[in-house]
Design a protein around this motif. Structure first.
Motif, mmCIF file in Angstrom:
data_model
loop_
_atom_site.group_PDB
_atom_site.id
_atom_site.type_symbol
_atom_site.label_atom_id
_atom_site.label_comp_id
_atom_site.label_asym_id
_atom_site.label_seq_id
_atom_site.Cartn_x
_atom_site.Cartn_y
_atom_site.Cartn_z
ATOM 1 N N TYR A 166 0.823 -1.211 0.000
ATOM 2 C CA TYR A 166 0.000 0.000 0.000
ATOM 3 C C TYR A 166 0.855 1.259 0.000
ATOM 4 C CZ TYR A 166 -3.524 3.467 0.790
ATOM 5 O OH TYR A 166 -4.306 4.585 0.640
ATOM 6 N N ASN A 177 0.335 4.971 -1.677
ATOM 7 C CA ASN A 177 0.397 6.215 -0.900
ATOM 8 C C ASN A 177 1.480 6.092 0.168
ATOM 9 O OD1 ASN A 177 0.061 8.585 0.481
ATOM 10 N ND2 ASN A 177 -2.094 8.249 1.012
ATOM 11 N N ALA A 206 -7.218 6.866 -1.268
ATOM 12 C CA ALA A 206 -6.399 7.068 -2.458
ATOM 13 C C ALA A 206 -7.160 6.478 -3.625
ATOM 14 C CB ALA A 206 -5.040 6.396 -2.314
ATOM 15 N N VAL A 217 -2.023 7.978 -9.589
ATOM 16 C CA VAL A 217 -2.452 7.998 -8.194
ATOM 17 C C VAL A 217 -2.862 9.411 -7.789
ATOM 18 C CG1 VAL A 217 -1.739 7.633 -5.792
ATOM 19 C CG2 VAL A 217 -0.925 6.086 -7.590
ATOM 20 N N THR A 265 -4.144 11.301 -4.120
ATOM 21 C CA THR A 265 -4.445 11.208 -2.695
ATOM 22 C C THR A 265 -4.970 12.561 -2.222
ATOM 23 O OG1 THR A 265 -2.228 11.891 -1.996
ATOM 24 C CG2 THR A 265 -2.578 9.532 -2.383
ATOM 25 N N GLU A 266 -5.376 12.632 -0.977
ATOM 26 C CA GLU A 266 -5.918 13.826 -0.318
ATOM 27 C C GLU A 266 -7.348 14.074 -0.803
ATOM 28 O OE1 GLU A 266 -3.894 14.409 2.045
ATOM 29 O OE2 GLU A 266 -2.431 13.185 0.994
#
Length: 212
Positions: free
Chosen positions: A44, A48, A55, A62, A64-65
């Motif tokens: 993982y 991230n 994610a 990718v 994220t956030e």
């Protein structure tokens, strides 16, 4: 094979990303990541490096956030009508980043029992919790949604902050917040997303009980 993979845990900010995905109507593959060793595993962390959810991986990229995921998906699936029009961009970006910055910071710091003294408020960027609350409430008093009369991806992120804040009492009960949250809670995508995560939470608790 779907081009959208969603990494989440139902008891996390992944609920925001799921709501956003449901608003787009896009097909997606769900991957539940458990807290602890799995979330910090090499597999993982390759997705991230922060070792947290949510994610997404879309077409091999990718993201994220939570706020970034909302903005990205609005652009990636334009037919859903969740991205801002040129006229809406100023309000959209202003409040999306307000939710991801001052609002979340102020709520988190207050929840952890910390608040800057008046002579150091400039250092924290948002000033004070009360100032953040009054600022957001003031905007929502005159706007049904972040960009005015139309729901956008900014409402997913800011709305989730307000929704959770009222649910967990990390935001005060303000008429502006309650009215806004009620509008959001009636959306079919919100209802679908909550049902999925609530079922996952219930199943996890049942499994824990059977292991006891």
């Amino acid at each position: 094979m779907t081009s959208l993979i969603f990494y989440t845990n139902p008891m996390s900010r992944g609920q925001i990303a799921r709501w956003m995905i449901e608003e787009t109507g896009a097909a997606y593959e769900q991957r539940i990541v458990e807290y602890g060793p799995e979330m910090k595993s090499a597999e993982y962390l390759a997705v991230n490096p922060m070792g947290k959810v949510p994610a997404i991986v879309h077409d091999g990229k990718v993201v994220t956030e939570g706020a970034a995921i909302c903005a990205y998906l609005a652009d990636a699936f334009p037919d859903a009508g969740l991205a801002p029009t040129p006229h809406e961009r100023a309000d959209y970006y202003r409040w999306l980043f307000f939710g991801a910055g001052p609002l979340e910071q102020a709520v988190t710091n207050r929840s952890m029992g910390w608040e800057a003294d008046s002579d150091r408020q400039a250092m924290v960027g948002y000033g004070s919790f009360d100032l953040v609350v009054d600022t957001l409430a003031g905007w929502l008093a005159d706007h049904d949604y972040i960009c005015g009369e139309r729901f956008t991806a900014a409402d997913v992120y800011v709305g989730a902050q307000v929704d959770w804040g009222l649910l967990f009492s990390t935001l005060p009960e303000r008429a502006e917040f309650s009215a806004y949250a009620e509008r959001l809670r009636s959306r079919p995508a919100y209802i679908r997303a909550k049902a999925i995560d609530n079922d996952l939470i219930a199943a996890a608790k049942a499994a824990q009980g059977s292991d006891a």
